[in-house]
Design an enzyme around this catalytic site. Structure first.
Site, mmCIF file in Angstrom:
data_model
loop_
_atom_site.group_PDB
_atom_site.id
_atom_site.type_symbol
_atom_site.label_atom_id
_atom_site.label_comp_id
_atom_site.label_asym_id
_atom_site.label_seq_id
_atom_site.Cartn_x
_atom_site.Cartn_y
_atom_site.Cartn_z
ATOM 1 N N GLU A 78 -5.240 -8.782 0.545
ATOM 2 C CA GLU A 78 -5.948 -8.492 1.801
ATOM 3 C C GLU A 78 -7.418 -8.272 1.501
ATOM 4 O O GLU A 78 -7.771 -7.642 0.492
ATOM 5 C CB GLU A 78 -5.423 -7.212 2.478
ATOM 6 N N GLU B 279 0.806 -1.224 0.000
ATOM 7 C CA GLU B 279 0.000 0.000 0.000
ATOM 8 C C GLU B 279 0.841 1.276 0.000
ATOM 9 O O GLU B 279 0.819 2.053 0.975
ATOM 10 C CB GLU B 279 -0.973 -0.013 1.186
#
Ligand code: IFM
Length: 460
Positions: free
Chosen positions: A365, A163
């Protein structure tokens, strides 16, 4: 409908969120140690000092993974355990820990998927400017090479950075994550340097490790505008989409950032992109890691008590904010994120269609925070998480049926853990952790996941 035969079922965690042992075996300080110990930064003053004590309990945790039946475990390496000063001085006990962990996973028949950077930057690197400083890219390349050389004989699945939007924008612009800076030029530099670091690290891993697959993991979302949206809202949604969804993918597929961002940031962006960078940014991805939690809803800015919501911290906040439509407000998770399972399939199809050069997608995720605790029988009936899991998987399955090349799904998270600025107040785990006793309890969602894995099917 079944999932493909060789589909990878996994669960994910990250070093600072679970390991604890913050001061053991020569580990250096990371920016999250500093940030969490700064009063007011993390709810309840929580830190990752002990977390789930996974550093000492990894064998027990692997047993639980085995019980659930996962094929693969996505872990991250704590850079400051290997290089406490962020430079080239090795800390051998750190290498020994990850060797033990990787060996134990393989012995249990679980494939390790290793993320190199899940936010615990060595503090000395931040002291020298952090991700806003181009020298951090060199340090990351050195650290990557050491990991590839040490673990590459057994680790074949690599994720460079988790991220990067959060790394750069939450860390250097809004400041809600470590290192907590609020400087737009630093956020833009950090965004570029993370993209560059991915390009450099990918090449290094490929050079050192045979038969490996390398990718980056991005947090992605679908920006939904109302049917009657005006031009301003549509433009705002496009700008948000460029920041979150396209910044790093365009870089790695084209060697260029979206035009709308180049226009938005002008010199601030062009001055950090040096000659030759485009060739480094462009890589041949083996896969893209997608972290998906919910869709986002855009409308034009509104005033709250005479001020623009979000305080104009982000330049685009003056033109947009994200509002959850009323019909979804009853289905917010404890993070106050709306539950929008259909968005996962939509996103997978979008990535497949818009970036055909990416050969495979991994959901690295997906999960939800709910605060269910053990009942009188000691069971954790997290029915909302069961619904979240099965509905997202059903959506993913339909995208696969339509041709999206999704090869893996990693649930976030294996364990309840340190949820960054929220500390231990938000529980994302399929395994409940009592943070006083460290007792682990499989929640009902873990049992459901086990059934899904065994049958390759989502229960109807
Ligand atoms: O806990 C985080 C994780 O570290 C990164 N992705 C989002 C998760 C939930 O907020």
């Amino acid at each position: 409908m079944s999932f493909p035969k060789d589909f990878i079922w996994g669960a994910a965690t990250a070093s600072y969120q679970i390991e604890g042992a913050a001061h053991e075996d020569g580990r250096g300080a990371s920016i999250w140690d500093t940030f969490s110990k700064t009063p007011g930064k993390v709810e309840n003053g929580d830190t990752g000092d002990t977390a789930c004590d996974h550093y000492h309990r990894y064998a027990e945790d692997i047993e639980l993974m085995r019980e659930i039946g996962i094929d693969s475990y996505r872990l991250s390496i704590a850079w400051p355990r290997l290089f406490p000063d962020g430079g080239t001085t090795r800390n051998e006990p750190g290498f020994a820990f990850y060797n033990r962990l990787i060996d134990a996973l393989i012995a249990a028949g679980i494939t390790p998927a290793v993320t190199l950077y899940h936010w615990d930057l060595p503090q000395p690197l931040e002291d020298a400017g952090g991700w806003a400083n181009r020298a951090t890219v060199d340090a990351f390349e050195h650290y990557t090479r050491a990991c590839a050389e040490a673990f590459g004989d057994r680790v074949k699945l690599w994720i460079t950075i988790n991220e990067p939007w959060c790394v750069s924008w939450l860390g250097y612009m809004s400041g809600v994550h470590a290192p907590g800076r609020q400087e737009l030029p630093a956020a833009i530099a950090a965004a570029h340097h993370t993209a560059l670091a991915h390009g450099r690290a990918t090449r290094v891993i490929k050079q050192v490790v045979s038969d490996c697959q390398v990718g980056i993991t991005l947090n992605m979302t679908n920006y939904i505008v109302p049917v009657d949206a005006d031009a301003e809202a549509i433009k705002a949604a496009d700008l948000l989409d460029a920041h979150i969804n396209r910044w790093w993918i365009d870089a790695l597929t084209d060697g260029q950032y979206p035009v709308v961002l180049q226009e938005e940031y002008g010199d601030m962006l062009s001055s950090v992109v040096l000659s030759g960078d485009a060739e480094i940014l462009k890589t041949e991805p083996d896969f893209l890691g997608i972290n998906y939690y919910s869709d986002s809803f855009v409308s034009t800015a509104r005033e709250v008590d005479g001020a623009l919501r979000d305080g104009g911290l982000f330049p685009f906040a003056e033109r947009a904010d994200t509002r959850v439509p009323e019909h979804l407000q009853s289905t917010l998770t404890d993070m106050e994120w709306p539950v929008t399972p259909e968005g996962l399939g939509v996103l997978a199809m979008r990535v497949h269609t818009d970036w055909p050069a990416i050969p495979a997608l991994m959901i690295t995720e997906n999960g939800a925070a709910y605060d269910d605790e053990p009942d009188a029988n000691g069971e954790v009936n997290d029915t909302r998480r069961v619904a979240y899991l099965t509905n997202h998987l059903a959506s993913l399955q339909s995208a696969i049926a339509q041709g999206a090349p999704v090869v893996a799904y990693y649930a976030w998270s294996l364990l309840d853990n340190f949820e960054w600025a929220y500390g231990y107040a938000k529980r994302f785990g399929m395994i409940h952790v009592n943070f006083h006793t460290q007792k682990r309890t499989l929640k009902r969602s873990a049992h459901t996941y086990k059934q899904i894995i065994e049958s390759d099917r989502v229960p109807v």
